[in-house]
Design an enzyme around this catalytic site. Structure first.
Site, short mmCIF file in Angstrom:
data_model
loop_
_atom_site.label_atom_id
_atom_site.label_comp_id
_atom_site.label_asym_id
_atom_site.label_seq_id
_atom_site.Cartn_x
_atom_site.Cartn_y
_atom_site.Cartn_z
CG ASP A 189 8.85 72.90 -34.16
OD1 ASP A 189 8.15 71.90 -33.91
OD2 ASP A 189 9.80 73.37 -33.33
CG ASN A 193 20.38 74.64 -29.38
OD1 ASN A 193 19.25 74.60 -28.87
ND2 ASN A 193 20.84 74.60 -30.60
CG HIS A 235 16.04 74.59 -29.95
ND1 HIS A 235 16.81 73.83 -30.97
CD2 HIS A 235 15.16 73.96 -29.39
CE1 HIS A 235 16.22 72.56 -30.81
NE2 HIS A 235 15.30 72.58 -29.96
CD GLU A 266 18.72 75.18 -33.91
OE1 GLU A 266 18.62 75.32 -32.82
OE2 GLU A 266 18.57 74.06 -34.42
#
Ligand code: F6R
Length: 240
Positions: free
Chosen positions: A68, A135, A137, A142
């Site tokens: 990313d 979280n 990811h 996400e």
């Protein structure tokens, strides 16, 4: 299918991850490695650099694809993932520039996504390295992201902005968007190595391994992959 390796601390986690990467690169010198940024792989990258300098392990024929990149940061910004990779790894190895691939920001983001998918389609990733967000990811996929998606632009979650604020002067400086390899492309790798350190990862690690497979926990997609090694330190393994 998960193979879980628990280590006492971050140094041991980095040692174990390094052993796996070194084995791949020495048995297959033209390996394709999928790479990650963030805090988790820093110790691994230090070990790869030291090993290259001291033992001559060569990356001349290795190809890399990163997960990313932030949108809205110039490449030369110290916190761009391009800069992170140059600083921590690429500038210290003998890997040719042409063999290195990262998603890129650009005027036409759809075109940038297709460009990256074309690169990924042309490479068979031998090992994809991942960290995990608090979280759940993977890459910047996400919670709520379809498991079938390829490279795409994301709005970063509030929790991700908070987690990544430590790299910037304030949370307001954290880019709000990123371009990320999709879960479908991550799942194409022959082998996945996911590393997690610290107590703020314990819930996400437990949900990835023992929770239901759900888009609410993107890392739970890995439950369907045939070859995943998870290396966790004691704090990240606390809820397993
Ligand atoms: C980084 C990436 C992210 C990180 C994750 C954990 O390229 O794709 O998924 O791996 O946010 O970040 P750290 O390691 O900083 O806790």
């Amino acid at each position: 299918m998960f193979k879980i390796i628990k280590t006492a601390n971050y140094d041991e986690l980095s040692d174990q991850a390094f052993n796996i990467i070194k084995n791949i690169v020495t048995t297959k010198p033209d390996s394709v490695l999928g790479l990650a940024t963030g805090s988790s792989p820093v110790g691994l990258y230090q070990r790869m650099v030291t090993d290259h300098q001291q033992n001559g392990t060569s990356y001349r024929a290795v190809k890399t694809v990163n997960l990313d990149e932030y949108l809205g940061l110039p490449q030369e910004h110290p916190e761009s993932y391009y800069s992170f990779m140059q600083r921590n790894l690429f500038s210290k190895l003998d890997i040719p520039t042409d063999n290195i691939h990262l998603p890129e920001d650009g005027a036409d983001q759809t075109e940038q996504c297709r460009r990256y998918d074309a690169i990924l389609d042309g490479l068979n990733v031998d090992l994809q390295l991942l960290g995990i967000g608090s979280n759940g990811h993977i890459g910047f996929n996400e919670p709520g992201t379809s498991f079938g998606i390829k490279t795409h632009v994301v709005d970063l979650n509030e929790s991700t902005l908070r987690d990544n604020a430590r790299f910037f002067n304030s949370i307001d400086e954290v880019p709000k968007q990123a371009i990320t390899m999709g879960i479908a492309s991550i799942m194409q790798a022959k082998q996945i190595l996911i590393i997690a350190s610290g107590e703020n990862k314990a819930d996400a690690v437990a949900a990835m391994i023992n929770g239901p497979q759900t888009v609410d926990v993107p890392a739970s997609a890995l439950q369907s992959h045939p070859n995943v090694t998870v290396i966790v330190d004691a704090a990240a393994a606390a809820k397993l």
